[in-house]
Scaffold this motif. Structure first.
Motif, PDB file in Angstrom:
ATOM      1  N   GLY A 169      -3.459  -0.107   0.443  1.00  0.00           N
ATOM      2  CA  GLY A 169      -2.982   0.755  -0.617  1.00  0.00           C
ATOM      3  C   GLY A 169      -3.846   1.988  -0.721  1.00  0.00           C
ATOM      4  N   ILE A 170      -3.230   3.122  -1.082  1.00  0.00           N
ATOM      5  CA  ILE A 170      -3.991   4.351  -1.296  1.00  0.00           C
ATOM      6  C   ILE A 170      -3.274   5.191  -2.348  1.00  0.00           C
ATOM      7  CG2 ILE A 170      -2.866   5.437   0.711  1.00  0.00           C
ATOM      8  CD1 ILE A 170      -5.432   7.157   1.004  1.00  0.00           C
ATOM      9  N   SER A 171      -4.037   5.656  -3.312  1.00  0.00           N
ATOM     10  CA  SER A 171      -3.480   6.501  -4.370  1.00  0.00           C
ATOM     11  C   SER A 171      -4.578   7.371  -4.938  1.00  0.00           C
ATOM     12  CB  SER A 171      -2.866   5.642  -5.483  1.00  0.00           C
ATOM     13  OG  SER A 171      -3.878   4.938  -6.184  1.00  0.00           O
ATOM     14  N   ALA A 172      -4.171   8.421  -5.633  1.00  0.00           N
ATOM     15  CA  ALA A 172      -5.155   9.311  -6.258  1.00  0.00           C
ATOM     16  C   ALA A 172      -5.961   8.564  -7.314  1.00  0.00           C
ATOM     17  CB  ALA A 172      -4.441  10.507  -6.876  1.00  0.00           C
ATOM     18  N   ARG A 173      -5.311   7.680  -8.053  1.00  0.00           N
ATOM     19  CA  ARG A 173      -5.980   6.965  -9.138  1.00  0.00           C
ATOM     20  C   ARG A 173      -6.796   5.779  -8.637  1.00  0.00           C
ATOM     21  NH1 ARG A 173      -4.389   2.692 -12.601  1.00  0.00           N
ATOM     22  NH2 ARG A 173      -2.335   2.645 -11.612  1.00  0.00           N
ATOM     23  N   ALA A 194     -19.903   7.092   8.446  1.00  0.00           N
ATOM     24  CA  ALA A 194     -19.069   7.987   9.247  1.00  0.00           C
ATOM     25  C   ALA A 194     -19.211   9.428   8.776  1.00  0.00           C
ATOM     26  CB  ALA A 194     -17.610   7.562   9.168  1.00  0.00           C
ATOM     27  N   GLY A 195     -19.160  10.366   9.728  1.00  0.00           N
ATOM     28  CA  GLY A 195     -19.201  11.776   9.375  1.00  0.00           C
ATOM     29  C   GLY A 195     -17.890  12.268   8.802  1.00  0.00           C
ATOM     30  N   LYS A 196     -16.777  11.736   9.318  1.00  0.00           N
ATOM     31  CA  LYS A 196     -15.450  12.123   8.855  1.00  0.00           C
ATOM     32  C   LYS A 196     -14.583  10.880   8.776  1.00  0.00           C
ATOM     33  CE  LYS A 196     -11.421  14.991  10.036  1.00  0.00           C
ATOM     34  NZ  LYS A 196     -10.841  15.962  11.006  1.00  0.00           N
ATOM     35  N   VAL A 197     -13.806  10.761   7.716  1.00  0.00           N
ATOM     36  CA  VAL A 197     -12.955   9.585   7.516  1.00  0.00           C
ATOM     37  C   VAL A 197     -11.491  10.001   7.558  1.00  0.00           C
ATOM     38  CG1 VAL A 197     -12.290   7.747   5.919  1.00  0.00           C
ATOM     39  CG2 VAL A 197     -14.703   8.367   6.179  1.00  0.00           C
ATOM     40  N   ILE A 198     -10.734   9.379   8.456  1.00  0.00           N
ATOM     41  CA  ILE A 198      -9.284   9.541   8.532  1.00  0.00           C
ATOM     42  C   ILE A 198      -8.653   8.224   8.112  1.00  0.00           C
ATOM     43  CG2 ILE A 198      -7.303   9.998  10.032  1.00  0.00           C
ATOM     44  CD1 ILE A 198      -9.206  11.542  11.892  1.00  0.00           C
ATOM     45  N   VAL A 199      -7.798   8.263   7.107  1.00  0.00           N
ATOM     46  CA  VAL A 199      -7.088   7.058   6.673  1.00  0.00           C
ATOM     47  C   VAL A 199      -5.680   7.088   7.251  1.00  0.00           C
ATOM     48  CG1 VAL A 199      -6.066   5.857   4.690  1.00  0.00           C
ATOM     49  CG2 VAL A 199      -8.422   6.672   4.584  1.00  0.00           C
ATOM     50  N   VAL A 200      -5.261   5.968   7.807  1.00  0.00           N
ATOM     51  CA  VAL A 200      -3.897   5.827   8.324  1.00  0.00           C
ATOM     52  C   VAL A 200      -3.153   4.853   7.419  1.00  0.00           C
ATOM     53  CG1 VAL A 200      -4.376   6.447  10.706  1.00  0.00           C
ATOM     54  CG2 VAL A 200      -4.745   4.094   9.985  1.00  0.00           C
ATOM     55  N   ALA A 201      -1.996   5.280   6.912  1.00  0.00           N
ATOM     56  CA  ALA A 201      -1.226   4.441   5.988  1.00  0.00           C
ATOM     57  C   ALA A 201       0.241   4.812   6.081  1.00  0.00           C
ATOM     58  CB  ALA A 201      -1.729   4.623   4.550  1.00  0.00           C
ATOM     59  N   ASP A 202       1.092   3.856   6.432  1.00  0.00           N
ATOM     60  CA  ASP A 202       2.516   4.159   6.443  1.00  0.00           C
ATOM     61  C   ASP A 202       2.998   4.373   5.011  1.00  0.00           C
ATOM     62  OD1 ASP A 202       3.943   1.627   5.354  1.00  0.00           O
ATOM     63  OD2 ASP A 202       2.615   0.795   6.875  1.00  0.00           O
ATOM     64  N   GLY A 203       4.208   4.893   4.867  1.00  0.00           N
ATOM     65  CA  GLY A 203       4.698   5.315   3.564  1.00  0.00           C
ATOM     66  C   GLY A 203       4.730   4.239   2.510  1.00  0.00           C
ATOM     67  N   SER A 204       4.862   2.962   2.911  1.00  0.00           N
ATOM     68  CA  SER A 204       4.926   1.872   1.932  1.00  0.00           C
ATOM     69  C   SER A 204       3.618   1.673   1.178  1.00  0.00           C
ATOM     70  CB  SER A 204       5.312   0.564   2.639  1.00  0.00           C
ATOM     71  OG  SER A 204       4.273   0.121   3.502  1.00  0.00           O
ATOM     72  N   LYS A 205       2.523   2.222   1.688  1.00  0.00           N
ATOM     73  CA  LYS A 205       1.208   2.012   1.075  1.00  0.00           C
ATOM     74  C   LYS A 205       0.784   3.153   0.151  1.00  0.00           C
ATOM     75  CE  LYS A 205      -0.073  -0.728   5.079  1.00  0.00           C
ATOM     76  NZ  LYS A 205      -0.873  -0.807   6.325  1.00  0.00           N
ATOM     77  N   ILE A 206       1.539   4.250   0.162  1.00  0.00           N
ATOM     78  CA  ILE A 206       1.195   5.399  -0.678  1.00  0.00           C
ATOM     79  C   ILE A 206       1.544   5.091  -2.136  1.00  0.00           C
ATOM     80  CG2 ILE A 206       1.546   7.858  -1.070  1.00  0.00           C
ATOM     81  CD1 ILE A 206       0.225   7.091   1.632  1.00  0.00           C
ATOM     82  N   GLY A 207       0.562   5.253  -3.014  1.00  0.00           N
ATOM     83  CA  GLY A 207       0.743   4.962  -4.424  1.00  0.00           C
ATOM     84  C   GLY A 207       0.475   3.521  -4.790  1.00  0.00           C
ATOM     85  N   THR A 228       8.448   8.500   4.984  1.00  0.00           N
ATOM     86  CA  THR A 228       8.979   7.558   4.002  1.00  0.00           C
ATOM     87  C   THR A 228       8.102   7.467   2.756  1.00  0.00           C
ATOM     88  OG1 THR A 228       7.819   5.607   4.906  1.00  0.00           O
ATOM     89  CG2 THR A 228       9.972   6.173   5.873  1.00  0.00           C
ATOM     90  N   ALA A 229       6.944   8.115   2.778  1.00  0.00           N
ATOM     91  CA  ALA A 229       6.017   8.072   1.640  1.00  0.00           C
ATOM     92  C   ALA A 229       6.618   8.752   0.415  1.00  0.00           C
ATOM     93  CB  ALA A 229       4.693   8.728   2.014  1.00  0.00           C
ATOM     94  N   ASP A 230       6.307   8.239  -0.756  1.00  0.00           N
ATOM     95  CA  ASP A 230       6.764   8.838  -2.010  1.00  0.00           C
ATOM     96  C   ASP A 230       6.177  10.243  -2.152  1.00  0.00           C
ATOM     97  OD1 ASP A 230       7.765   9.067  -4.709  1.00  0.00           O
ATOM     98  OD2 ASP A 230       5.713   8.663  -5.368  1.00  0.00           O
ATOM     99  N   PRO A 231       7.003  11.283  -2.249  1.00  0.00           N
ATOM    100  CA  PRO A 231       6.489  12.659  -2.317  1.00  0.00           C
ATOM    101  C   PRO A 231       5.544  12.885  -3.493  1.00  0.00           C
ATOM    102  CG  PRO A 231       8.852  12.664  -1.859  1.00  0.00           C
ATOM    103  CD  PRO A 231       8.481  11.253  -2.200  1.00  0.00           C
ATOM    104  N   ALA A 232       5.839  12.262  -4.634  1.00  0.00           N
ATOM    105  CA  ALA A 232       4.965  12.438  -5.802  1.00  0.00           C
ATOM    106  C   ALA A 232       3.584  11.854  -5.540  1.00  0.00           C
ATOM    107  CB  ALA A 232       5.599  11.782  -7.025  1.00  0.00           C
ATOM    108  N   GLY A 233       3.548  10.682  -4.897  1.00  0.00           N
ATOM    109  CA  GLY A 233       2.260  10.067  -4.568  1.00  0.00           C
ATOM    110  C   GLY A 233       1.482  10.891  -3.576  1.00  0.00           C
TER     111      GLY A 233
END
Length: 248
Positions: A169-173, A194-207, A228-233
């Motif tokens: 899961g990943i969200s602003a909150r 790590a110097g730089k972090v890239i998160v990989v998450a398909d659309g179902s995990k946004i929000g 497929t990610a929620d645009p608001a999220g």
């Protein structure tokens, strides 16, 4: 089995006869699959079918690998194109998308990969031009990851220029979250090193926010997700300063 779990998630129950007709297999085959899923506490069998388990369990990697596969392949390809050319050190947590990325590493040379994921190590160990560093730790059946103090200690002695992190899961909150608190702590250790972090998450995990926090959203330099990610999220995460890439 993944298709059965997907249908169960959407409807709450499944019928043996309907599944057999839908997938063009025998009822006996469906019953065997349902028994295997019940043994893994992923559903409860009923007379003639099954219902969702009373408690929500983390779906193991072996069942998740087929979920949202097309989107995950696109995400992995995008991240592969983003990685530095020439020698560098890459950290990979467990996850189906990071596993797909590891498969793409076959064409790279002079790269050091640090991982706590058994399936990723298995993917890379036969690549003679990739240096593989595997942490110790206690294995998690659900994610194929080695976690806990031994894994944390190994990671604390290393530095990775880039870490690609899979999350549930990943969200602003809620930031970055997963299902297991020990796994979350090990992933957080990799992020810190790590110097730089890239998160990989398909659309179902946004929000989505899961039980265990890995770290705040500000730990992330770039999030790669799909359409497929929620645009608001997605927009909420962008407003935190994270660079969000949406693959089409």
């Amino acid at each position: 089995m993944t298709a059965i779990l997907d249908q169960l998630a959407s409807s709450g129950s499944v019928d043996v006869g309907e599944l057999a007709e839908q997938f063009e297999v025998s009822p006996a085959t469906i019953r065997r699959d349902l028994q295997a899923l019940e043994d893994g506490r992923l559903l409860s069998r009923t007379h003639g079918g099954a219902v969702a388990a009373d408690v929500s369990f983390e779906v193991p990697v072996r069942y998740r690998s087929g979920q949202h596969r097309e989107e995950k392949v696109k995400i992995a390809r995008k991240v592969m194109a983003m990685l530095p050319s020439g020698p560098f050190t890459l950290g990979l947590t467990g996850g189906t998308t990071t596993h797909l990325l590891a498969r793409s590493m076959a064409t790279r040379v002079d790269v050091t990969v640090v991982t706590n994921a058994l399936n990723i190590a298995h993917e890379l160990v036969m690549r003679p031009r990739i240096k593989l560093i595997m942490t110790g730790g206690v294995s998690r059946t659900q994610s194929y990851e080695l976690v806990g103090p031994l894994a944390d200690q190994a990671l604390n002695g290393l530095y990775m220029e880039v870490a690609v992190v899979g999350v549930d899961g990943i969200s602003a909150r809620g930031g970055l979250t997963t299902h297991d608190e020990i796994e979350a702590n090990t992933n957080a250790t990799m992020i810190r090193r790590a110097g730089k972090v890239i998160v990989v998450a398909d659309g179902s995990k946004i929000g989505k926010i899961c039980l265990a926090g890995i770290g705040p959203i500000t730990d992330v330099a770039t999030l790669v997700t799909d359409a497929t990610a929620d645009p608001a999220g997605v927009e909420e995460i962008r407003r935190t300063g994270v660079d969000v890439l949406v693959v089409e």
